[in-house]
Design an enzyme around this catalytic site. Structure first.
Site, PDB file in Angstrom:
ATOM      1  N   GLY A 156       9.916 -40.641   5.489  1.00 41.87           N
ATOM      2  CA  GLY A 156      11.064 -41.537   5.299  1.00 41.87           C
ATOM      3  C   GLY A 156      12.306 -40.705   5.034  1.00 41.87           C
ATOM      4  O   GLY A 156      12.388 -39.536   5.422  1.00 41.87           O
ATOM      5  N   ARG A 157      13.258 -41.323   4.321  1.00 38.53           N
ATOM      6  CA  ARG A 157      14.528 -40.626   4.079  1.00 38.53           C
ATOM      7  C   ARG A 157      14.328 -39.300   3.353  1.00 38.53           C
ATOM      8  O   ARG A 157      14.927 -38.282   3.716  1.00 38.53           O
ATOM      9  CB  ARG A 157      15.432 -41.491   3.207  1.00 38.53           C
ATOM     10  CG  ARG A 157      15.926 -42.777   3.834  1.00 38.53           C
ATOM     11  CD  ARG A 157      16.809 -43.468   2.797  1.00 38.53           C
ATOM     12  NE  ARG A 157      17.326 -44.730   3.259  1.00 38.53           N
ATOM     13  CZ  ARG A 157      16.670 -45.883   3.144  1.00 38.53           C
ATOM     14  NH1 ARG A 157      15.458 -45.917   2.624  1.00 38.53           N
ATOM     15  NH2 ARG A 157      17.221 -47.005   3.573  1.00 38.53           N
ATOM     16  N   ILE A 158      13.503 -39.320   2.286  1.00 37.63           N
ATOM     17  CA  ILE A 158      13.354 -38.098   1.483  1.00 37.63           C
ATOM     18  C   ILE A 158      12.582 -37.042   2.275  1.00 37.63           C
ATOM     19  O   ILE A 158      12.931 -35.853   2.254  1.00 37.63           O
ATOM     20  CB  ILE A 158      12.670 -38.404   0.128  1.00 37.63           C
ATOM     21  CG1 ILE A 158      13.514 -39.404  -0.664  1.00 37.63           C
ATOM     22  CG2 ILE A 158      12.453 -37.126  -0.684  1.00 37.63           C
ATOM     23  CD1 ILE A 158      12.863 -39.939  -1.941  1.00 37.63           C
ATOM     24  N   ARG A 179       3.026 -42.871   9.003  1.00 38.55           N
ATOM     25  CA  ARG A 179       2.377 -44.039   9.617  1.00 38.55           C
ATOM     26  C   ARG A 179       2.772 -44.154  11.083  1.00 38.55           C
ATOM     27  O   ARG A 179       1.956 -44.396  11.954  1.00 38.55           O
ATOM     28  CB  ARG A 179       2.819 -45.316   8.895  1.00 38.55           C
ATOM     29  CG  ARG A 179       1.766 -45.884   8.004  1.00 38.55           C
ATOM     30  CD  ARG A 179       2.283 -47.082   7.336  1.00 38.55           C
ATOM     31  NE  ARG A 179       3.719 -46.915   7.032  1.00 38.55           N
ATOM     32  CZ  ARG A 179       4.423 -47.766   6.325  1.00 38.55           C
ATOM     33  NH1 ARG A 179       3.867 -48.844   5.863  1.00 38.55           N
ATOM     34  NH2 ARG A 179       5.709 -47.559   6.070  1.00 38.55           N
ATOM     35  N   ILE A 238       5.941 -35.360  -5.159  1.00 37.70           N
ATOM     36  CA  ILE A 238       7.135 -35.964  -5.775  1.00 37.70           C
ATOM     37  C   ILE A 238       7.158 -37.463  -5.455  1.00 37.70           C
ATOM     38  O   ILE A 238       8.192 -38.111  -5.624  1.00 37.70           O
ATOM     39  CB  ILE A 238       8.453 -35.297  -5.289  1.00 37.70           C
ATOM     40  CG1 ILE A 238       8.535 -35.274  -3.752  1.00 37.70           C
ATOM     41  CG2 ILE A 238       8.606 -33.911  -5.875  1.00 37.70           C
ATOM     42  CD1 ILE A 238       9.909 -34.916  -3.223  1.00 37.70           C
ATOM     43  N   ALA A 239       6.005 -37.996  -4.983  1.00 40.51           N
ATOM     44  CA  ALA A 239       5.997 -39.392  -4.537  1.00 40.51           C
ATOM     45  C   ALA A 239       5.588 -40.319  -5.673  1.00 40.51           C
ATOM     46  O   ALA A 239       6.441 -40.870  -6.372  1.00 40.51           O
ATOM     47  CB  ALA A 239       5.076 -39.527  -3.341  1.00 40.51           C
ATOM     48  N   ARG A 240       4.308 -40.489  -5.875  1.00 41.83           N
ATOM     49  CA  ARG A 240       3.786 -41.346  -6.930  1.00 41.83           C
ATOM     50  C   ARG A 240       2.429 -40.825  -7.355  1.00 41.83           C
ATOM     51  O   ARG A 240       1.669 -40.286  -6.548  1.00 41.83           O
ATOM     52  CB  ARG A 240       3.580 -42.782  -6.405  1.00 41.83           C
ATOM     53  CG  ARG A 240       4.815 -43.651  -6.450  1.00 41.83           C
ATOM     54  CD  ARG A 240       5.215 -44.003  -7.879  1.00 41.83           C
ATOM     55  NE  ARG A 240       6.401 -44.830  -7.944  1.00 41.83           N
ATOM     56  CZ  ARG A 240       7.655 -44.386  -7.990  1.00 41.83           C
ATOM     57  NH1 ARG A 240       7.903 -43.087  -7.965  1.00 41.83           N
ATOM     58  NH2 ARG A 240       8.674 -45.220  -8.077  1.00 41.83           N
ATOM     59  N   GLU A 269       0.559 -41.955 -15.508  1.00 43.74           N
ATOM     60  CA  GLU A 269       1.627 -41.330 -16.296  1.00 43.74           C
ATOM     61  C   GLU A 269       2.233 -42.352 -17.280  1.00 43.74           C
ATOM     62  O   GLU A 269       2.231 -43.549 -16.984  1.00 43.74           O
ATOM     63  CB  GLU A 269       2.704 -40.744 -15.364  1.00 43.74           C
ATOM     64  CG  GLU A 269       3.474 -41.775 -14.575  1.00 43.74           C
ATOM     65  CD  GLU A 269       4.462 -41.135 -13.588  1.00 43.74           C
ATOM     66  OE1 GLU A 269       4.072 -40.260 -12.807  1.00 43.74           O
ATOM     67  OE2 GLU A 269       5.625 -41.570 -13.631  1.00 43.74           O
ATOM     68  N   HIS A 287       8.279 -36.547 -14.104  1.00 40.54           N
ATOM     69  CA  HIS A 287       8.890 -37.575 -13.233  1.00 40.54           C
ATOM     70  C   HIS A 287      10.427 -37.528 -13.310  1.00 40.54           C
ATOM     71  O   HIS A 287      11.072 -38.495 -13.726  1.00 40.54           O
ATOM     72  CB  HIS A 287       8.369 -38.969 -13.588  1.00 40.54           C
ATOM     73  CG  HIS A 287       8.521 -39.950 -12.456  1.00 40.54           C
ATOM     74  ND1 HIS A 287       7.644 -40.980 -12.223  1.00 40.54           N
ATOM     75  CD2 HIS A 287       9.472 -40.051 -11.476  1.00 40.54           C
ATOM     76  CE1 HIS A 287       8.043 -41.684 -11.175  1.00 40.54           C
ATOM     77  NE2 HIS A 287       9.155 -41.128 -10.697  1.00 40.54           N
ATOM     78  N   ILE A 288      10.975 -36.381 -12.896  1.00 41.74           N
ATOM     79  CA  ILE A 288      12.432 -36.198 -12.986  1.00 41.74           C
ATOM     80  C   ILE A 288      13.062 -35.942 -11.619  1.00 41.74           C
ATOM     81  O   ILE A 288      14.163 -35.410 -11.526  1.00 41.74           O
ATOM     82  CB  ILE A 288      12.799 -35.044 -13.963  1.00 41.74           C
ATOM     83  CG1 ILE A 288      12.042 -33.743 -13.612  1.00 41.74           C
ATOM     84  CG2 ILE A 288      12.530 -35.457 -15.407  1.00 41.74           C
ATOM     85  CD1 ILE A 288      12.513 -32.516 -14.389  1.00 41.74           C
ATOM     86  N   GLY A 289      12.338 -36.320 -10.547  1.00 39.03           N
ATOM     87  CA  GLY A 289      12.828 -36.046  -9.195  1.00 39.03           C
ATOM     88  C   GLY A 289      14.251 -36.531  -8.940  1.00 39.03           C
ATOM     89  O   GLY A 289      15.028 -35.885  -8.245  1.00 39.03           O
TER      90      GLY A 289
END
Ligand code: DGY
Length: 330
Positions: A156-158, A179, A238-240, A269, A287-289
């Site tokens: 995606g964008r990131i 996907r 850095i996703a989830r 988390e 979680h500071i992305g």
């Protein structure tokens, strides 16, 4: 006409609260007291709108208990805290905050990739522990980032912003799996080549995960996937949390099936799998992305825009269940 009532369930920038107060009766949790699900439900009674951070669970039980609720706006791009199906069934609009955090989060992905490949935090721990007594040719040797192969899962964008950094900034070969394959023009512009998931796992020197969390991406990286990776490879998430099977990752790091990992997100988390604190070859961040001042402010303002546009404008731009809006417009 009375203003709709809004709950802001965590502390946010005061200037965004001031903006929201122009349009809503606001109850804001500026003390940032952590609420249980029962307290959240209680606080939502009689309110039409919720400003959420991305951590609050919006599920069928909450929706059932909060019949006045019409919109939940996340100040995050991820919306895995929403049960979108239940929200749609209850006619509740959900919105997220995409776009405004893309470059900041891609910067952070690269920071984590570099720190992991070049063993930056291990080096700092070694130095602080007084273990650095002389220069040695093989102290904390890591792996090269420039000229290596960057694998991106989720384009995606990131993912695309990471690809640009890797390709144009570090001369990396960039491969990705998603996907669906991107248009050729986007592949050309990002310098990225589409491959199967297995090829991505086998060929990447540095694999970065940027796919959204869903039932289908749960444990997308588990023992079988880690076994396909090179023993010299690094993995960055850095996703989830939940996309990686953290227990399997701890094992792979212990057994050196992969060289190292850099993690910003975790299953369950802010709790961590205890093994992650024991293995040396992992860089851990909380979680500071997206955590820069301007970006966090932009995320909160975008969530506020979505709320304001729902009640006073043409409808929110970032709806995750537009069918509810269509129904309201019909
Ligand atoms: C997001 O926007 O999803 C980031 O992870 C911040 O929560």
């Amino acid at each position: 006409m009375s203003k709709p009532s809004l709950l802001v369930c965590r502390a946010i920038a005061p200037e965004v609260i001031a903006r929201l107060e122009q349009h809503f009766e606001v109850r804001a949790n500026q003390a940032d007291v952590p609420w249980s699900q029962a307290q959240l439900i209680e606080a939502l009674q009689g309110r039409q709108a919720l400003f959420a951070t991305g951590s609050e669970r919006i599920d069928a039980e909450l929706l059932q208990a909060c019949p006045d609720l019409r919109i939940c706006a996340n100040m995050s791009v991820g919306f895995n805290n929403f049960d979108v199906e239940a929200m749609t069934a209850h006619g509740v609009v959900g919105t997220n905050a995409p776009g405004v955090l893309t470059e900041t989060t891609a910067d952070f992905g690269f920071a984590l990739l570099l720190a992991t490949a070049r063993r930056v935090t291990e080096g700092e721990r070694y130095l602080r522990a007084g273990q650095w007594t002389r220069w040695q040719y093989n102290t904390l040797v890591g792996s090269d980032v420039h000229g290596s192969t960057l694998g991106i899962l989720g384009m995606g964008r990131i993912g695309q912003a990471l690809a640009r950094r890797g390709h144009f900034g570090f001369g990396m070969k960039v491969i990705y799996h998603n996907r669906s394959r991107l248009e050729e023009s986007v592949e050309l512009e990002t310098g990225a080549r589409y491959v199967s998931k297995d090829e991505l796992l086998c060929r990447a020197d540095h694999l970065v995960l940027v796919l959204p969390y869903s039932k289908t991406s749960h444990h997308a990286i588990g023992a079988a996937e880690l076994a396909l990776m090179k023993p010299t490879a690094t993995l960055v998430n850095i996703a989830r949390g939940g996309i990686v099977d953290d227990a399997a990752l701890v094992q792979a790091l212990r057994d050196r099936h992969i060289a190292a990992a850099g993690l910003d997100v975790y299953e369950g988390e802010p709790m961590l799998h205890p093994g992650l604190l024991e293995v040396p070859n992992v860089v851990l961040t909380p979680h500071i992305g997206s955590a820069t001042g301007p970006t966090r402010l932009a995320m909160a303002n975008l969530a506020a825009d979505n709320l304001i546009d729902f009640f006073c404008g043409d409808g929110p731009t970032n709806s995750v269940n537009p069918e509810v809006l269509n129904e309201l417009a019909a």
